[in-house]
Design an enzyme around this catalytic site. Sequence first.
Site, short mmCIF file in Angstrom:
data_model
loop_
_atom_site.label_atom_id
_atom_site.label_comp_id
_atom_site.label_asym_id
_atom_site.label_seq_id
_atom_site.Cartn_x
_atom_site.Cartn_y
_atom_site.Cartn_z
N ASP A 1 -0.29 4.41 1.01
CA ASP A 1 -0.60 5.40 2.04
C ASP A 1 0.10 5.07 3.36
O ASP A 1 0.49 3.91 3.60
CB ASP A 1 -2.11 5.51 2.25
CG ASP A 1 -2.74 4.22 2.75
OD1 ASP A 1 -2.31 3.14 2.31
OD2 ASP A 1 -3.68 4.28 3.58
N HIS B 1 0.84 -1.21 0.00
CA HIS B 1 0.00 0.00 0.00
C HIS B 1 0.87 1.25 0.00
O HIS B 1 1.97 1.26 0.56
CB HIS B 1 -0.98 0.00 1.17
CG HIS B 1 -0.37 -0.02 2.54
ND1 HIS B 1 0.06 1.12 3.17
CD2 HIS B 1 -0.13 -1.03 3.41
CE1 HIS B 1 0.53 0.81 4.37
NE2 HIS B 1 0.43 -0.49 4.55
N ASP C 1 6.34 0.65 7.34
CA ASP C 1 4.93 0.37 7.02
C ASP C 1 4.45 1.29 5.90
O ASP C 1 3.89 2.34 6.16
CB ASP C 1 4.10 0.57 8.29
CG ASP C 1 2.63 0.26 8.10
OD1 ASP C 1 2.27 -0.41 7.12
OD2 ASP C 1 1.83 0.71 8.94
N GLU D 1 2.26 -7.44 3.39
CA GLU D 1 3.14 -6.96 4.45
C GLU D 1 3.12 -7.82 5.70
O GLU D 1 2.15 -8.52 5.99
CB GLU D 1 2.77 -5.53 4.82
CG GLU D 1 1.42 -5.38 5.48
CD GLU D 1 1.11 -3.94 5.81
OE1 GLU D 1 1.98 -3.23 6.36
OE2 GLU D 1 -0.03 -3.50 5.52
N HIS E 1 3.51 2.96 12.88
CA HIS E 1 2.60 3.92 13.50
C HIS E 1 3.21 4.61 14.72
O HIS E 1 2.50 5.32 15.44
CB HIS E 1 1.27 3.26 13.89
CG HIS E 1 0.49 2.69 12.75
ND1 HIS E 1 -0.85 2.39 12.83
CD2 HIS E 1 0.87 2.36 11.50
CE1 HIS E 1 -1.27 1.89 11.68
NE2 HIS E 1 -0.24 1.86 10.85
N GLU F 1 -5.05 1.53 2.57
CA GLU F 1 -4.97 0.40 3.50
C GLU F 1 -5.12 0.87 4.93
O GLU F 1 -5.74 0.19 5.77
CB GLU F 1 -3.63 -0.33 3.33
CG GLU F 1 -3.52 -1.64 4.11
CD GLU F 1 -3.05 -1.46 5.56
OE1 GLU F 1 -3.20 -2.40 6.36
OE2 GLU F 1 -2.54 -0.36 5.89
N GLU F 2 -4.57 2.05 5.23
CA GLU F 2 -4.56 2.54 6.60
C GLU F 2 -5.95 2.96 7.09
O GLU F 2 -6.14 3.19 8.29
CB GLU F 2 -3.59 3.72 6.75
CG GLU F 2 -2.12 3.37 6.47
CD GLU F 2 -1.51 2.43 7.50
OE1 GLU F 2 -2.24 2.03 8.45
OE2 GLU F 2 -0.33 2.08 7.39
#
EC number: 3.5.1.14
Length: 455
Positions: free
Chosen positions: A108, A106, A139, A201, A414, A173-174
């Site tokens: 984003d 992804h 990520d 991932e 994150h 995705e987030e």
Amino acid sequence: MEKLCNLNHLLLLFSLLVFPVLINSKTTPTQDEQQSEIITRFQEYLRINTAQPFPDYEKSTQFILTQANSLSLESQVIEFVKAKPLVILKWPGSDPSLPSILLNSHTDVVPSEHSKWVHPPLGAHIDEQGNIFARGSQDMKCVGMQYLEAIRKLKSSGFHPKRSLYLSFVPDEEIGGHDGVEKLAHSDVFKSMNVDIVVDEGLASPNENYRLFYAERTTWWLVIKSTGAPGHGAKLYDNSALENLFTSIEIIRRFRASQFDLVKAGLKGEGDVISVNMVSLKAGTPSPTGFVMNLQPSEAEAGFDIRVPPTANAESLEKRIAEEWAPASRNMSFEVEQFKEKGTNVDYLGRPLITATDSSNPWWTLLEEAIKKANGKVGKPEIFPASTDVYYFRQVGLPAIGFSPMANTPILLHDHNEFLNQAEYLKGIDVYMSIIKAYTSYIPPGRENLQRDEL
């Protein structure tokens, strides 16, 4: 005159022998130069601001297409939802009758609190230890670029895949993947790709073993609401809104502790238990200066992020919520958002959303062997503790494996100061080279004989 001719011959011979060496030394980068270029491309991708809620998908798409063009890969851009482009790249295989391989990532990333970082989250700064600080370094912009760099090196080595290899760079995705992979997985475009296995991932590993994930927990977002008669701030009485809510919070806290104790004792992995974390608390009567301090509110609510493994009994958890955590007898009510479409633990045929990790699944065995060939070590198979886009691929019945080649790396997705060491990043490219070679060269038993007969 004869001496002059001999001299000219010597000069000509010298130019024929030396000039090509000089030219080659200028046109063929050294290993250090190649690695520097690889890191520079990674930094360029990291510096594109694709943080939610306003990701610059236009810029990231152009960057990916530029990389694809430099590798002579086929490409297409699809927008199932306007302004949310999904990029699909293809490295065609020599045998189109064989199902293809899909490597997903992804584009984003989550937002950052810039003031909490030691280096700017969009700067891709490299410190003295070789750590690359940037949002998305773990990520998961690292993985998307490692796919591309692995292909670059394989093409340079002269490798040609038998199976077609697809790379997908997807949005959102987030925030659940509803406008990205969910729509892709159920599209005619995806059906035409004839995918046999998906790799997506994983997580960083603090030790030397890479982590492989065969399932993931689904997300339940629970909001518990409590009501009661308002009262004076000095009055003690039963069944106030906040007292009822605190009773529920304490019950939930004990359940959380019982699950966490299993992880602490080493009896279960993080992804094997039901995790519950309170993420919001709303109560009080607002005033121009804050809250009314001498008034007990008539309403209160709390929000919880719950992650449920596919091995858990969802009906039992729902019963626990209704009878223990938010019973109507205590003036409680609740709402559970399970990502709606992402609320089930079975695929479209009713099978658990679990990818086999034994000999029945050749893709798992091939992945482990490929990692070991690249001098990597593999840990025990795990359930991913959060949720990712891979859910949608499993939902349509495909085997899917979560993997990010980051060993000896703190888990910082994150988090503030997310980073990945450049040496670990470069090693991961070699790991993906090994995986791509193994996957795109794989011919199922029996098919080999068929191909010999065809020849």
